[in-house]
Design an enzyme around this catalytic site. Structure first.
Site, short mmCIF file in Angstrom:
data_model
loop_
_atom_site.label_atom_id
_atom_site.label_comp_id
_atom_site.label_asym_id
_atom_site.label_seq_id
_atom_site.Cartn_x
_atom_site.Cartn_y
_atom_site.Cartn_z
CB SER A 46 -0.91 0.02 1.23
OG SER A 46 -1.81 1.12 1.18
CD GLU A 47 -1.19 5.41 -3.00
OE1 GLU A 47 -1.52 6.60 -3.02
OE2 GLU A 47 -1.46 4.62 -3.90
#
Length: 220
Positions: A46-47
């Site tokens: 997840s960024e």
């Protein structure tokens, strides 16, 4: 008609390769974490700085400090890691993510994607989508085939601000699975959702659509 958002996520989970790294975008893509086949080893990223995301937690296991880019609580697998967003984007821009699964407002027949802004509506920013579509080796879109007012979202050309050019490889909607053919040759219909006909897909697709010779019903 066709698949629910959970059905779309379940079908996309079949696209994940063993021993790979995949980024899940906001919306339908986050649901993919719940459907990873047991025999598949994948590190979900997840960024906002998570690597090793697991399924959504049960209520008794919720940890408010563990959230994905969509601000949803998540679980973490054994061997997972947490880090700042700068490190996360270094992974993305360094092309260490094999697959990006993200939503879209529009996709064109040559693989352009528009997914970050609708003119006249307030947005908080483009997020990581532009970096992700420019860097990942494989881009799969999870989206609704038509808008709320019944207009096709699979177009000859995108009308909204572009996120990335010629980058989308495959699209999974409530109606079907479509691949984007190289060299601007359009969409190729690979699979139909249960109960959906190719005529329904053709009617819902503005861009040029080819019917694959081995067209089949998708298995969920």
């Amino acid at each position: 008609m066709g698949l629910t958002k959970f059905g779309i996520a379940k079908r996309i989970s079949q696209e994940i390769k063993n021993n790979s790294y995949a980024n899940l975008g906001i919306g339908i893509p986050t649901l993919v974490a719940n459907y990873i086949p047991k025999e598949i080893n994948v590190m979900l990223q997840s960024e906002n700085g998570l690597l090793g995301i697991g399924p959504f937690p049960k209520e008794e296991n919720v940890d408010a400090d563990l959230i994905n880019a969509g601000k949803q609580t998540v679980t973490m697998q054994a061997g997972s890691a947490l880090f700042d967003s700068a490190e996360s984007f270094a992974m993305i821009r360094g092309e260490h993510v094999d697959l990006t699964i993200l939503g879209a407002m529009e996709v064109s027949e040559n693989g352009d994607i528009a997914n970050w802004k609708i003119p006249g509506k307030m947005v908080k920013g483009m997020g990581g989508a532009m970096d992700l579509v420019a860097s990942a080796k494989n881009i799969i879109v999870a989206m609704q085939h038509v808008s709320k007012d019944g207009k096709s979202k699979l177009l000859e050309k995108c009308t909204l601000p572009i996120t990335g050019l010629r980058c989308v490889k495959k699209i999974v909607t409530e109606l079907c699975v479509i691949e984007v053919l190289p060299d601007g040759k359009g969409f190729n219909l690979l699979e139909l959702a249960p109960g959906i006909t190719k005529e329904q897909v053709q009617a819902a697709t503005e861009g040029k659509l080819r019917i694959d010779s081995e067209l089949k019903e998708m298995k969920l």
